[in-house]
Enzyme design. Sequence first.
Site, PDB file in Angstrom:
ATOM      1  N   CYS A   2      60.257  -1.515  -0.120  1.00  0.00           N
ATOM      2  CA  CYS A   2      60.018  -0.090   0.036  1.00  0.00           C
ATOM      3  C   CYS A   2      60.803   0.606  -1.058  1.00  0.00           C
ATOM      4  O   CYS A   2      61.569  -0.025  -1.771  1.00  0.00           O
ATOM      5  CB  CYS A   2      60.529   0.386   1.380  1.00  0.00           C
ATOM      6  SG  CYS A   2      59.825  -0.525   2.760  1.00  0.00           S
ATOM      7  N   ARG A  27      56.348   0.688  -5.163  1.00  0.00           N
ATOM      8  CA  ARG A  27      57.087  -0.307  -4.385  1.00  0.00           C
ATOM      9  C   ARG A  27      56.544  -0.456  -2.970  1.00  0.00           C
ATOM     10  O   ARG A  27      56.960  -1.349  -2.223  1.00  0.00           O
ATOM     11  CB  ARG A  27      58.560   0.099  -4.298  1.00  0.00           C
ATOM     12  CG  ARG A  27      59.242   0.220  -5.624  1.00  0.00           C
ATOM     13  CD  ARG A  27      60.663   0.673  -5.432  1.00  0.00           C
ATOM     14  NE  ARG A  27      61.424  -0.360  -4.760  1.00  0.00           N
ATOM     15  CZ  ARG A  27      62.120  -1.297  -5.385  1.00  0.00           C
ATOM     16  NH1 ARG A  27      62.163  -1.321  -6.689  1.00  0.00           N
ATOM     17  NH2 ARG A  27      62.786  -2.210  -4.718  1.00  0.00           N
ATOM     18  N   TRP A  75      56.440   0.069   2.868  1.00  0.00           N
ATOM     19  CA  TRP A  75      55.510  -1.059   2.866  1.00  0.00           C
ATOM     20  C   TRP A  75      55.829  -1.802   4.144  1.00  0.00           C
ATOM     21  O   TRP A  75      56.881  -2.426   4.272  1.00  0.00           O
ATOM     22  CB  TRP A  75      55.778  -1.922   1.637  1.00  0.00           C
ATOM     23  CG  TRP A  75      54.980  -3.172   1.586  1.00  0.00           C
ATOM     24  CD1 TRP A  75      55.367  -4.411   2.012  1.00  0.00           C
ATOM     25  CD2 TRP A  75      53.670  -3.322   1.071  1.00  0.00           C
ATOM     26  NE1 TRP A  75      54.377  -5.314   1.786  1.00  0.00           N
ATOM     27  CE2 TRP A  75      53.326  -4.681   1.217  1.00  0.00           C
ATOM     28  CE3 TRP A  75      52.756  -2.446   0.498  1.00  0.00           C
ATOM     29  CZ2 TRP A  75      52.093  -5.178   0.808  1.00  0.00           C
ATOM     30  CZ3 TRP A  75      51.537  -2.947   0.091  1.00  0.00           C
ATOM     31  CH2 TRP A  75      51.215  -4.289   0.244  1.00  0.00           C
ATOM     32  N   ASN A 101      65.552  -0.274   3.237  1.00  0.00           N
ATOM     33  CA  ASN A 101      64.673  -1.264   2.625  1.00  0.00           C
ATOM     34  C   ASN A 101      65.284  -2.629   2.922  1.00  0.00           C
ATOM     35  O   ASN A 101      66.488  -2.802   2.808  1.00  0.00           O
ATOM     36  CB  ASN A 101      64.615  -1.007   1.105  1.00  0.00           C
ATOM     37  CG  ASN A 101      63.772  -2.021   0.379  1.00  0.00           C
ATOM     38  OD1 ASN A 101      62.947  -2.715   0.978  1.00  0.00           O
ATOM     39  ND2 ASN A 101      63.969  -2.114  -0.926  1.00  0.00           N
ATOM     40  N   GLY A 102      64.452  -3.596   3.317  1.00  0.00           N
ATOM     41  CA  GLY A 102      64.957  -4.933   3.630  1.00  0.00           C
ATOM     42  C   GLY A 102      64.592  -5.309   5.046  1.00  0.00           C
ATOM     43  O   GLY A 102      63.705  -4.695   5.654  1.00  0.00           O
ATOM     44  N   GLU A 477      45.824 -17.734 -12.989  1.00  0.00           N
ATOM     45  CA  GLU A 477      46.324 -16.371 -13.155  1.00  0.00           C
ATOM     46  C   GLU A 477      45.160 -15.381 -13.312  1.00  0.00           C
ATOM     47  O   GLU A 477      45.183 -14.273 -12.768  1.00  0.00           O
ATOM     48  CB  GLU A 477      47.293 -16.312 -14.349  1.00  0.00           C
ATOM     49  CG  GLU A 477      47.704 -14.936 -14.821  1.00  0.00           C
ATOM     50  CD  GLU A 477      48.407 -14.081 -13.767  1.00  0.00           C
ATOM     51  OE1 GLU A 477      48.648 -14.545 -12.656  1.00  0.00           O
ATOM     52  OE2 GLU A 477      48.677 -12.900 -14.072  1.00  0.00           O
ATOM     53  N   LYS A 481      44.217 -12.133 -10.917  1.00  0.00           N
ATOM     54  CA  LYS A 481      43.999 -10.743 -11.361  1.00  0.00           C
ATOM     55  C   LYS A 481      42.748 -10.185 -10.691  1.00  0.00           C
ATOM     56  O   LYS A 481      42.745  -9.059 -10.197  1.00  0.00           O
ATOM     57  CB  LYS A 481      43.809 -10.648 -12.882  1.00  0.00           C
ATOM     58  CG  LYS A 481      44.969 -11.020 -13.775  1.00  0.00           C
ATOM     59  CD  LYS A 481      46.205 -10.188 -13.596  1.00  0.00           C
ATOM     60  CE  LYS A 481      47.159 -10.850 -12.681  1.00  0.00           C
ATOM     61  NZ  LYS A 481      48.480 -10.370 -12.545  1.00  0.00           N
ATOM     62  N   GLU A 484      43.353  -9.593  -6.846  1.00  0.00           N
ATOM     63  CA  GLU A 484      44.286  -8.568  -6.402  1.00  0.00           C
ATOM     64  C   GLU A 484      43.872  -7.155  -6.789  1.00  0.00           C
ATOM     65  O   GLU A 484      44.160  -6.211  -6.071  1.00  0.00           O
ATOM     66  CB  GLU A 484      45.712  -8.863  -6.858  1.00  0.00           C
ATOM     67  CG  GLU A 484      45.890  -8.939  -8.349  1.00  0.00           C
ATOM     68  CD  GLU A 484      47.242  -9.494  -8.759  1.00  0.00           C
ATOM     69  OE1 GLU A 484      48.097  -9.708  -7.898  1.00  0.00           O
ATOM     70  OE2 GLU A 484      47.430  -9.716  -9.960  1.00  0.00           O
ATOM     71  N   HIS A 500      34.807 -33.388  -7.809  1.00  0.00           N
ATOM     72  CA  HIS A 500      35.469 -33.934  -6.612  1.00  0.00           C
ATOM     73  C   HIS A 500      35.225 -33.015  -5.424  1.00  0.00           C
ATOM     74  O   HIS A 500      36.101 -32.864  -4.577  1.00  0.00           O
ATOM     75  CB  HIS A 500      36.954 -34.145  -6.880  1.00  0.00           C
ATOM     76  CG  HIS A 500      37.195 -35.156  -7.962  1.00  0.00           C
ATOM     77  ND1 HIS A 500      37.114 -36.511  -7.755  1.00  0.00           N
ATOM     78  CD2 HIS A 500      37.444 -34.991  -9.279  1.00  0.00           C
ATOM     79  CE1 HIS A 500      37.326 -37.142  -8.901  1.00  0.00           C
ATOM     80  NE2 HIS A 500      37.530 -36.247  -9.842  1.00  0.00           N
ATOM     81  N   LYS A 602      54.853  -3.987  -5.559  1.00  0.00           N
ATOM     82  CA  LYS A 602      55.418  -4.388  -6.853  1.00  0.00           C
ATOM     83  C   LYS A 602      56.605  -5.329  -6.679  1.00  0.00           C
ATOM     84  O   LYS A 602      56.714  -6.326  -7.361  1.00  0.00           O
ATOM     85  CB  LYS A 602      55.839  -3.127  -7.617  1.00  0.00           C
ATOM     86  CG  LYS A 602      56.240  -3.400  -9.054  1.00  0.00           C
ATOM     87  CD  LYS A 602      55.031  -3.647  -9.911  1.00  0.00           C
ATOM     88  CE  LYS A 602      55.365  -4.070 -11.310  1.00  0.00           C
ATOM     89  NZ  LYS A 602      54.276  -4.893 -11.866  1.00  0.00           N
TER      90      LYS A 602
HETATM   91  C1  F6R Z   1      50.644 -10.219  -9.417  1.00  0.00           C
HETATM   92  C2  F6R Z   1      51.965  -9.795  -9.039  1.00  0.00           C
HETATM   93  C3  F6R Z   1      52.774 -10.644  -8.097  1.00  0.00           C
HETATM   94  C4  F6R Z   1      54.155 -10.884  -8.735  1.00  0.00           C
HETATM   95  C5  F6R Z   1      55.088 -11.645  -7.781  1.00  0.00           C
HETATM   96  C6  F6R Z   1      56.420 -11.949  -8.434  1.00  0.00           C
HETATM   97  O1  F6R Z   1      50.068  -9.363 -10.341  1.00  0.00           O
HETATM   98  O2  F6R Z   1      52.418  -8.784  -9.485  1.00  0.00           O
HETATM   99  O3  F6R Z   1      52.150 -11.857  -7.812  1.00  0.00           O
HETATM  100  O4  F6R Z   1      53.977 -11.618  -9.905  1.00  0.00           O
HETATM  101  O5  F6R Z   1      55.280 -10.877  -6.637  1.00  0.00           O
HETATM  102  O6  F6R Z   1      57.063 -10.776  -8.816  1.00  0.00           O
HETATM  103  P1  F6R Z   1      58.266 -10.758  -9.841  1.00  0.00           P
HETATM  104  O7  F6R Z   1      57.743 -11.217 -11.159  1.00  0.00           O
HETATM  105  O8  F6R Z   1      58.711  -9.328  -9.872  1.00  0.00           O
HETATM  106  O9  F6R Z   1      59.311 -11.684  -9.307  1.00  0.00           O
END
Ligand code: F6R
Length: 607
Positions: A2, A27, A75, A101-102, A477, A481, A484, A500, A602
């Site tokens: 958060c 966040r 969040w 937060n936490g 990856e 993208k 998400e 397979h 984030k």
């Molecule tokens: C995908 C994304 C998440 C972060 C993951 C790790 O686009 O943003 O999968 O990559 O939560 O986050 P960091 O790099 O901040 O540790």
Amino acid sequence: MCGITGAVGLKDISNQLFEGIRNLEYRGYDSCGVALMNGKRAIVVKKNVGYVDDVYKKENVLQHQGHTGIAHTRWATHGQVTKNNTHPFSSCDKKFAVVHNGIISNYQALRKQLKAEGHKFISDTDTEVVPHLLEKFYQETGSVEAAFVNTLRQLEGSYAIAFISIHQPDQIFCARRESPLLLGIDDEVKYVGSDFNAFIDHTKNAVIMDDDEYAIVSRDAYVVKSTVTQEVVAKPVTRIEWDSETTRKGGYPHYMLKEIYEQPQTINNALDVDEKKMDEFVDLLDKKATAQLVGVGTTFYVTMYANYIFSQISGKYIPAISSDEFVSLSPVDGDSFVLAISQSGETYDTISALKHAKAQGAATGAIVNVMGSTISRLVDKTILQGSGPEICVISTKAALAQMVILTHMALKLGLRRKRITQRQYKASLKSLHDLPEVINGILNERSGFIHRIAHQHRNVKNWLYLGRGIYYPIALESALKMKEVAYVHAEGMPCGFLKHGTLAMIDDDVYSIVFIPPKSDKAMYQATLASVAEIRARSGFVLGIHFDERGKDKELFSEELIIPQVPDIVAPFIHLVISQLLAYFTATSLKRNVDKPRSLAKSVTVG
Ligand code: F6R
């Protein structure tokens, strides 16, 4: 995961609070709320479900003024997304208002005890125990600070907490353990925030709080103390290098697109990181008996990419382990080096992996983007990747920069281990230095085509992303993208998996994207084309991305995207940039909320 902000001044700070909480919205953004000290007699609490702008309108928040206030964007972790579960939370007597937060892991026991003592709860959250504990301990001690310290000593788990109280209306109290918290230091106003964005529009001077510290913040002073000893801790003031303009959209419709277009610059910055630091990492990778790479989500795929690049260039096998699986999977000891990758530096799973590694005596290092973040301070050695703020929740530029740094590191290790010559080293480094120009070309000349493909195929329900070798993590990856940001089902897979079991899925509803390697790797090139043929033989749609300027037989691909030839070492980067654009344009065609996609935050600061 958060966002917390707070401000205390002589005059009204409600606007600063609004800007701060808006800047932290990435966040977490399912609900938000504000508590303002209204004169010296009452705390006004306004909160609701929704984005910051909507809640401010709905609740007429800006009608209220105050010189001390805190705000929170949520969040959900404990309890549904409802108004009652939204922060701030008040004590029964309404004399304390708290944001957090936490996760407070022992909240159920505390709640039971407080209820038995007559406290009334309105939410299902863990946070709500905090204002009630503050009230209880204030009644016992008659001191807000003593009540705070007693409260903190009751809490297990992780927290960044900020609160205001009628008893000391000109101050914000805050504390941290395992969740980020900073103070923003300005002459007229002092700030509290989960990160710099909470106050970057107003001040670049910050105090980074450490675990088990609390602070009392007034308009003209602040003090930081240890929660354990209550002694004053001298804290340096850190100057933030990012400017507020850099954090804004700069004319792009979305931060995601802006950040994709910033990649040529972030690659340059990544190539500029402190050479001495790089060498220290290379030393550890070389000398320790074992080394592991950890990251999660996108950064796990970055570590998978690095696993290939280290094997191929340096001959050292350095496994990639998803941070959340690290404790179960990876044996580490004093002769291990654990290298973590994290954009935010605040990801719970990666922090847990590092703590485990440290507890076993392993050496630790990290490549992170956020200066002063928890991971950057937890590890023995940090490389700051210098990508600037990544505001879009989807990671693009930060991940690409991490790949550049890891490739550079693999080259250095390869040189040291005599797996490559000086000449090869220099040529590869030159290719990396030329990469920004190549990516500029792709962004300027190919985005129209990618936009057309994305729009035309926006209603495809299933995408398979396929690659061999180092293109396999790129496929993973790229698929992430798409999932998400566009909420479209996409699976990354090694081409070898097709026969397979996966070929059974190929029909009109499953579209494939295949990352074709440069022709110079003949065996892999041919094997990848053979996989394309397997899909085409079942009439499956294939978008082939390749470097063969002559183009291909129309029968082979349903669509082809041809990229100018590049040195092998940078080819995966090009594939990734194209996939970022494809995901972005699919999302905009489907009218998704690009910068704040659903169900993603984030900084995932909880496990
Ligand atoms: C995908 C994304 C998440 C972060 C993951 C790790 O686009 O943003 O999968 O990559 O939560 O986050 P960091 O790099 O901040 O540790």
